[in-house]
Scaffold this motif. Structure first.
Motif, PDB file in Angstrom:
ATOM      1  N   VAL A   1       0.924  17.465  -4.248  1.00 55.05           N
ATOM      2  CA  VAL A   1       0.708  16.042  -3.971  1.00 55.05           C
ATOM      3  C   VAL A   1       2.037  15.296  -3.940  1.00 55.05           C
ATOM      4  CG1 VAL A   1      -0.402  13.939  -4.797  1.00 55.05           C
ATOM      5  CG2 VAL A   1      -1.563  16.147  -5.046  1.00 55.05           C
ATOM      6  N   ARG A   2       2.187  14.446  -2.907  1.00 54.30           N
ATOM      7  CA  ARG A   2       3.368  13.583  -2.780  1.00 54.30           C
ATOM      8  C   ARG A   2       2.899  12.179  -2.407  1.00 54.30           C
ATOM      9  NH1 ARG A   2       3.409  17.850  -0.132  1.00 54.30           N
ATOM     10  NH2 ARG A   2       3.297  16.937   1.945  1.00 54.30           N
ATOM     11  N   MET A   3       3.781  11.192  -2.587  1.00 50.27           N
ATOM     12  CA  MET A   3       3.401   9.810  -2.310  1.00 50.27           C
ATOM     13  C   MET A   3       4.589   9.064  -1.726  1.00 50.27           C
ATOM     14  SD  MET A   3       1.787   7.091  -5.010  1.00 50.27           S
ATOM     15  CE  MET A   3       3.345   6.958  -5.914  1.00 50.27           C
ATOM     16  N   ARG A   4       4.299   8.084  -0.858  1.00 49.97           N
ATOM     17  CA  ARG A   4       5.357   7.255  -0.280  1.00 49.97           C
ATOM     18  C   ARG A   4       4.796   5.866   0.012  1.00 49.97           C
ATOM     19  NH1 ARG A   4       6.478   7.724   5.996  1.00 49.97           N
ATOM     20  NH2 ARG A   4       6.428   5.484   5.609  1.00 49.97           N
TER      21      ARG A   4
ATOM     22  N   MET B   1     -12.276  16.381  -6.344  1.00 51.12           N
ATOM     23  CA  MET B   1     -13.147  17.463  -5.857  1.00 51.12           C
ATOM     24  C   MET B   1     -12.490  18.827  -5.942  1.00 51.12           C
ATOM     25  SD  MET B   1     -14.810  15.834  -2.387  1.00 51.12           S
ATOM     26  CE  MET B   1     -16.017  14.503  -2.433  1.00 51.12           C
ATOM     27  N   VAL B   2     -11.157  18.877  -5.931  1.00 50.22           N
ATOM     28  CA  VAL B   2     -10.484  20.172  -5.880  1.00 50.22           C
ATOM     29  C   VAL B   2     -10.519  20.855  -7.244  1.00 50.22           C
ATOM     30  CG1 VAL B   2      -8.994  19.569  -3.947  1.00 50.22           C
ATOM     31  CG2 VAL B   2      -8.227  19.082  -6.285  1.00 50.22           C
ATOM     32  N   SER B   3     -10.560  22.169  -7.210  1.00 52.17           N
ATOM     33  CA  SER B   3     -10.634  22.944  -8.450  1.00 52.17           C
ATOM     34  C   SER B   3      -9.278  23.067  -9.141  1.00 52.17           C
ATOM     35  CB  SER B   3     -11.175  24.341  -8.149  1.00 52.17           C
ATOM     36  OG  SER B   3     -10.345  25.006  -7.193  1.00 52.17           O
ATOM     37  N   ASP B   4      -8.186  22.933  -8.386  1.00 49.50           N
ATOM     38  CA  ASP B   4      -6.850  23.121  -8.966  1.00 49.50           C
ATOM     39  C   ASP B   4      -5.877  22.161  -8.290  1.00 49.50           C
ATOM     40  OD1 ASP B   4      -4.431  23.930 -10.001  1.00 49.50           O
ATOM     41  OD2 ASP B   4      -4.781  26.075  -9.700  1.00 49.50           O
ATOM     42  N   ILE B   5      -5.623  21.029  -8.924  1.00 48.76           N
ATOM     43  CA  ILE B   5      -4.765  20.007  -8.333  1.00 48.76           C
ATOM     44  C   ILE B   5      -3.326  20.490  -8.193  1.00 48.76           C
ATOM     45  CG2 ILE B   5      -4.180  18.901 -10.519  1.00 48.76           C
ATOM     46  CD1 ILE B   5      -4.900  17.149  -7.158  1.00 48.76           C
TER      47      ILE B   5
ATOM     48  N   THR C   1       0.855  -1.186   0.000  1.00 45.97           N
ATOM     49  CA  THR C   1       0.000   0.000   0.000  1.00 45.97           C
ATOM     50  C   THR C   1       0.891   1.235   0.000  1.00 45.97           C
ATOM     51  OG1 THR C   1      -0.221   0.486   2.387  1.00 45.97           O
ATOM     52  CG2 THR C   1      -1.647  -1.228   1.487  1.00 45.97           C
ATOM     53  N   ARG C   2       0.324   2.323  -0.502  1.00 47.47           N
ATOM     54  CA  ARG C   2       1.021   3.612  -0.488  1.00 47.47           C
ATOM     55  C   ARG C   2       0.100   4.646   0.146  1.00 47.47           C
ATOM     56  NH1 ARG C   2       1.808   4.275  -6.646  1.00 47.47           N
ATOM     57  NH2 ARG C   2      -0.111   3.040  -6.602  1.00 47.47           N
ATOM     58  N   GLN C   3       0.687   5.758   0.530  1.00 42.19           N
ATOM     59  CA  GLN C   3      -0.111   6.831   1.120  1.00 42.19           C
ATOM     60  C   GLN C   3       0.201   8.147   0.444  1.00 42.19           C
ATOM     61  OE1 GLN C   3       1.573   6.241   5.141  1.00 42.19           O
ATOM     62  NE2 GLN C   3       2.114   8.434   5.114  1.00 42.19           N
ATOM     63  N   LEU C   4      -0.830   8.969   0.375  1.00 40.60           N
ATOM     64  CA  LEU C   4      -0.740  10.265  -0.283  1.00 40.60           C
ATOM     65  C   LEU C   4      -0.595  11.348   0.777  1.00 40.60           C
ATOM     66  CD1 LEU C   4      -1.144  11.000  -3.361  1.00 40.60           C
ATOM     67  CD2 LEU C   4      -3.432  11.755  -2.697  1.00 40.60           C
ATOM     68  N   ALA C   5       0.256  12.317   0.514  1.00 41.72           N
ATOM     69  CA  ALA C   5       0.356  13.512   1.341  1.00 41.72           C
ATOM     70  C   ALA C   5       0.125  14.719   0.446  1.00 41.72           C
ATOM     71  CB  ALA C   5       1.725  13.603   2.005  1.00 41.72           C
TER      72      ALA C   5
END
Length: 409
Positions: free
Chosen positions: A292-295, A283-287, A132-136
């Motif tokens: 966004v980061r991932m680990r 949902m966000v208007s401007d990604i 699994t990975r997680q988003l920050a």
């Protein structure tokens, strides 16, 4: 020099725990965290390595149930508190503890061992794969709006005392964990974990706050967070740090995020552990304003290949023969025929010709549906021995939603 490896006794715990803290930098945990870990430690699953009277290695495990594709909760060992003294590295102590631990997991009839790694490079040689990975992310509050789904305005929000709301929030957690592979069913005592709020770990932030999302009197979501106040030349640059956000439906989730992005005197909202396909991304208007980061997050090790592969379901029908390499747990090595679909599966020994060749590490990485077997094949870690077998099996191993571990251990 002889190292004595043995199950931890209660009178050895203080020396054992002191070695663990020293291995992770020597900074003591806050007292309330240490008390919780003391209460949750399973002594019969804890190992100490001793050089005379000195503890030079530690390892433990928690008894968990992990959600797997299909919604089943599979008993698993949650490997934790692993350390080796800096003075005793490269003497085989870690390998000996991993050997003892995995033998014990097998004897207990648990098909999986799982862990979160302080150093991800360590555990691949023991058969663990990143599953699994997680988003920050860090959202710029003033520049991002929530494109809320229908029904969001029907959700009411209110502040609540963290402790007083804990039981209701835990019920929401219990209703959501089966919807994603990788989540843990919390056994008694573990409900205390998300309530920990030691001042030593706030980094100047506020005490933990809680906001509830309700619809017609029913709790449909909640968020726990801290606020870190700061400014530059009297201009607020404060940030909200999300500890845990959970909701039963899209409208409740949108309402909570809309609240977080609208708190006065704050410039950013940080969340450090979200699933990689979190609804917020849509949902966000401007990604681009979300940083966004991932680990990596949870690593999975199949201790019993047959039982583990039988325990989950598969997105599409699959019938494949694996040639599995497993030098560390040789009882898994050899050929296995997996047959399954969305209703169930069987996995048995076979003498049939292999169609895919891989190690148990790759099976662990693909087990919950995060990393695809096809991607591992492109990296040279899975060999296709029958044309088409890799694509067919990779699709079957997928998950409709990304697996996710909501909290560490």
């Amino acid at each position: 020099m002889t190292i004595d490896l043995r199950t931890l006794s209660r009178d050895e715990h203080d020396r054992w725990y002191a070695q663990l803290m020293l291995a992770f930098g020597g900074v003591p945990e806050p007292p309330q965290e240490q008390r919780l870990m003391d209460d949750l430690t399973e002594f019969d699953r804890s190992i100490g390595a001793w050089d005379g009277a000195a503890c030079v290695g530690t390892a433990s495990a928690f008894s968990y149930r992990v959600a797997v594709p299909g919604g089943t909760f599979l008993p698993a060992a949650g490997v934790t508190m692993v350390s080796v003294a800096a003075t005793h590295r490269r003497r085989g102590i870690l390998s000996s503890m991993m050997r003892r631990q995995l033998d014990d997991v097998r004897e207990r009839g648990e098909a999986l061992a799982v862990l979160t790694a302080s150093e991800p490079a360590i555990y691949g040689r023991f058969g663990y794969g990143i599953a699994t990975r997680q988003l920050a992310l860090t959202v710029e509050s003033a520049r991002v709006r929530i494109e809320a789904p229908e029904g969001t305005d029907e959700v009411s929000l209110r502040f609540a005392d963290v402790t007083e709301a804990a039981e209701r929030c835990e019920a929401v957690y219990a209703r959501t964990i089966g919807t994603r592979p990788g989540n843990l069913a919390r056994s008694p005592g573990w409900e205390r974990l998300p309530l920990l709020d030691p001042p030593e770990e706030r980094d100047g932030s506020s005490p933990m706050q809680c906001v509830l999302a309700e619809r017609a009197g029913e709790l449909v979501g909640f968020v726990r967070f801290h606020i870190k106040l700061s400014s530059e030349w009297s201009v607020p640059t404060s940030r909200i740090r999300v500890r845990h956000i959970s909701a039963l439906d899209p409208a409740a989730y949108a309402a909570l995020w809309r609240f977080l992005l609208s708190v006065d005197l704050t410039e950013f909202v940080e969340a450090r552990n979200l699933p990689v396909d979190d609804p917020l991304l849509s949902m966000v208007s401007d990604i681009r304003r979300c940083a966004v980061r991932m680990r990596d997050s949870m690593h999975v090790r199949l201790v019993d290949v047959g039982a583990a592969l039988e325990a989950r379901t598969y997105l599409t029908p699959v019938d494949v023969v694996f040639e599995v390499e497993d030098a560390f747990c040789p009882w898994n090595a050899g050929r296995w025929r997996l047959t399954g679909d969305a209703k169930g599966a069987s996995c048995e020994r076979t003498d049939d010709a292999p169609e895919l060749s891989l190690s148990v590490r790759e099976l662990g990485a693909a087990y919950l549906g995060d990393t695809s077997l096809a991607a591992l094949g492109a990296a040279g870690r899975v060999r296709e021995l029958r044309q088409g077998a890799l694509t067919e099996t990779s699709v079957a191993f997928g998950s409709a939603v990304a697996p996710w571990l909501q909290h560490g251990f």
